[in-house]
Write a protein that holds these residues in place. Structure first.
Motif, PDB file in Angstrom:
ATOM      1  N   UNK A  10       0.693  -1.285   0.528  1.00  0.00           N
ATOM      2  CA  UNK A  10      -0.528  -0.062  -0.254  1.00  0.00           C
ATOM      3  C   UNK A  10       1.054   1.056  -0.508  1.00  0.00           C
ATOM      4  N   UNK A  11       2.114   0.778   1.001  1.00  0.00           N
ATOM      5  CA  UNK A  11       2.750   2.195   0.850  1.00  0.00           C
ATOM      6  C   UNK A  11       3.368   2.879  -0.325  1.00  0.00           C
ATOM      7  N   UNK A  12       3.954   1.424  -1.290  1.00  0.00           N
ATOM      8  CA  UNK A  12       4.437   1.593  -2.521  1.00  0.00           C
ATOM      9  C   UNK A  12       3.192   2.129  -3.658  1.00  0.00           C
ATOM     10  N   UNK A  13       2.367   1.655  -3.468  1.00  0.00           N
ATOM     11  CA  UNK A  13       0.938   1.913  -4.206  1.00  0.00           C
ATOM     12  C   UNK A  13       0.909   3.240  -4.130  1.00  0.00           C
ATOM     13  N   UNK A  14       0.922   4.403  -3.114  1.00  0.00           N
ATOM     14  CA  UNK A  14       0.938   5.355  -2.968  1.00  0.00           C
ATOM     15  C   UNK A  14       2.438   6.241  -3.315  1.00  0.00           C
ATOM     16  N   UNK A  15       3.209   5.509  -3.251  1.00  0.00           N
ATOM     17  CA  UNK A  15       4.827   6.813  -3.960  1.00  0.00           C
ATOM     18  C   UNK A  15       4.511   6.707  -4.647  1.00  0.00           C
ATOM     19  N   UNK A  16       3.582   5.533  -5.610  1.00  0.00           N
ATOM     20  CA  UNK A  16       3.939   5.031  -6.868  1.00  0.00           C
ATOM     21  C   UNK A  16       3.039   6.510  -7.579  1.00  0.00           C
ATOM     22  N   UNK A  17       2.290   6.576  -7.109  1.00  0.00           N
ATOM     23  CA  UNK A  17       0.543   7.684  -7.443  1.00  0.00           C
ATOM     24  C   UNK A  17       1.024   9.013  -7.231  1.00  0.00           C
ATOM     25  N   UNK A  18       2.036   9.444  -6.148  1.00  0.00           N
ATOM     26  CA  UNK A  18       2.543  10.484  -6.253  1.00  0.00           C
ATOM     27  C   UNK A  18       3.355  10.818  -6.747  1.00  0.00           C
ATOM     28  N   UNK A  19       4.352   9.884  -6.757  1.00  0.00           N
ATOM     29  CA  UNK A  19       5.493  10.283  -8.108  1.00  0.00           C
ATOM     30  C   UNK A  19       5.210  10.801  -9.872  1.00  0.00           C
ATOM     31  N   UNK A  20       3.959   9.702 -10.153  1.00  0.00           N
ATOM     32  CA  UNK A  20       3.710   9.643 -11.070  1.00  0.00           C
ATOM     33  C   UNK A  20       2.131  11.109 -11.684  1.00  0.00           C
ATOM     34  N   UNK A  21       1.794  11.410 -10.689  1.00  0.00           N
ATOM     35  CA  UNK A  21       1.079  12.734 -10.182  1.00  0.00           C
ATOM     36  C   UNK A  21       2.076  13.531 -10.394  1.00  0.00           C
ATOM     37  N   UNK A  22       3.401  13.657 -10.337  1.00  0.00           N
ATOM     38  CA  UNK A  22       4.544  14.920  -9.932  1.00  0.00           C
ATOM     39  C   UNK A  22       4.908  15.319 -11.433  1.00  0.00           C
ATOM     40  N   UNK A  23       5.144  13.782 -11.972  1.00  0.00           N
ATOM     41  CA  UNK A  23       5.857  13.250 -13.300  1.00  0.00           C
ATOM     42  C   UNK A  23       5.131  14.074 -14.125  1.00  0.00           C
ATOM     43  N   UNK A  24       3.535  13.699 -13.932  1.00  0.00           N
ATOM     44  CA  UNK A  24       2.575  14.449 -14.871  1.00  0.00           C
ATOM     45  C   UNK A  24       2.423  15.976 -15.352  1.00  0.00           C
ATOM     46  N   UNK A  28       7.520  15.512 -16.779  1.00  0.00           N
ATOM     47  CA  UNK A  28       8.470  14.535 -16.738  1.00  0.00           C
ATOM     48  C   UNK A  28       8.052  12.989 -17.054  1.00  0.00           C
ATOM     49  N   UNK A  29       8.261  13.032 -17.721  1.00  0.00           N
ATOM     50  CA  UNK A  29       7.799  11.362 -18.766  1.00  0.00           C
ATOM     51  C   UNK A  29       8.763  10.622 -17.452  1.00  0.00           C
ATOM     52  N   UNK A  30       9.659  10.260 -17.521  1.00  0.00           N
ATOM     53  CA  UNK A  30      10.475   9.589 -16.825  1.00  0.00           C
ATOM     54  C   UNK A  30      10.013   8.976 -15.431  1.00  0.00           C
ATOM     55  N   UNK A  31       9.504  10.404 -14.310  1.00  0.00           N
ATOM     56  CA  UNK A  31       8.835  10.087 -13.349  1.00  0.00           C
ATOM     57  C   UNK A  31       7.673   9.958 -13.623  1.00  0.00           C
ATOM     58  N   UNK A  32       6.824  10.030 -14.601  1.00  0.00           N
ATOM     59  CA  UNK A  32       5.567   9.726 -14.279  1.00  0.00           C
ATOM     60  C   UNK A  32       5.282   8.558 -14.997  1.00  0.00           C
ATOM     61  N   UNK A  33       6.192   7.672 -15.897  1.00  0.00           N
ATOM     62  CA  UNK A  33       6.156   6.245 -16.223  1.00  0.00           C
ATOM     63  C   UNK A  33       6.686   5.540 -14.620  1.00  0.00           C
ATOM     64  N   UNK A  34       7.882   5.583 -13.850  1.00  0.00           N
ATOM     65  CA  UNK A  34       8.359   4.570 -13.384  1.00  0.00           C
ATOM     66  C   UNK A  34       7.251   4.751 -12.083  1.00  0.00           C
ATOM     67  N   UNK A  35       6.337   6.017 -11.885  1.00  0.00           N
ATOM     68  CA  UNK A  35       5.699   6.366 -10.562  1.00  0.00           C
ATOM     69  C   UNK A  35       4.394   4.816 -11.153  1.00  0.00           C
ATOM     70  N   UNK A  36       3.790   4.740 -11.847  1.00  0.00           N
ATOM     71  CA  UNK A  36       2.908   3.984 -12.073  1.00  0.00           C
ATOM     72  C   UNK A  36       3.586   2.934 -12.249  1.00  0.00           C
ATOM     73  N   UNK A  37       4.584   2.415 -12.410  1.00  0.00           N
ATOM     74  CA  UNK A  37       5.330   1.209 -12.276  1.00  0.00           C
ATOM     75  C   UNK A  37       5.733   0.680 -10.780  1.00  0.00           C
TER      76      UNK A  37
END
Length: 115
Positions: A10-24, A28-37
């Protein structure tokens, strides 16, 4: 008891959502893709933890049911032995005749399987 995979997932999922949103937001396409992964990995880890919790719960329930069945079986066995004892005490001759007949029948069965 909650499995640790559920918490970290759950923590990793939340962190990924935040990273993907920040990338969006930053473009930053790289942060967005890494966040979604990271979000997908967290979701998978959380699902794995839920599966482990479910299996643990089912195993605990099966253990409890088996323990209850064992206790009931022991109680039934004691009750049956007590009842047989009462019947033998009340009808000793009939009990001897029945025991003899059962022994004779078992002897015939054993002898018949040897031929």
């Amino acid at each position: 008891m909650v499995d640790t995979d559920r918490i970290t997932g759950a923590a990793r999922e939340f962190g990924g959502k935040v990273q993907g949103a920040v990338g969006d937001l930053t473009g930053s396409r790289r942060d967005s893709v890494e966040g979604r992964a990271r979000e997908a990995a967290g979701r998978a880890e959380n699902a794995y933890g839920q599966a482990k919790d479910t299996v643990r719960h089912v195993a605990d329930e099966a253990y409890d049911l088996a323990e209850d069945a064992y206790e009931r079986g022991g109680h039934t066995l004691r009750e049956g032995a007590r009842e047989v004892g009462h019947q033998v005490a009340e009808y000793p001759i009939a009990s001897l005749l029945i025991a003899g007949a059962v022994g004779f029948g078992l002897g015939l069965l054993v002898n018949a399987t040897r031929d």
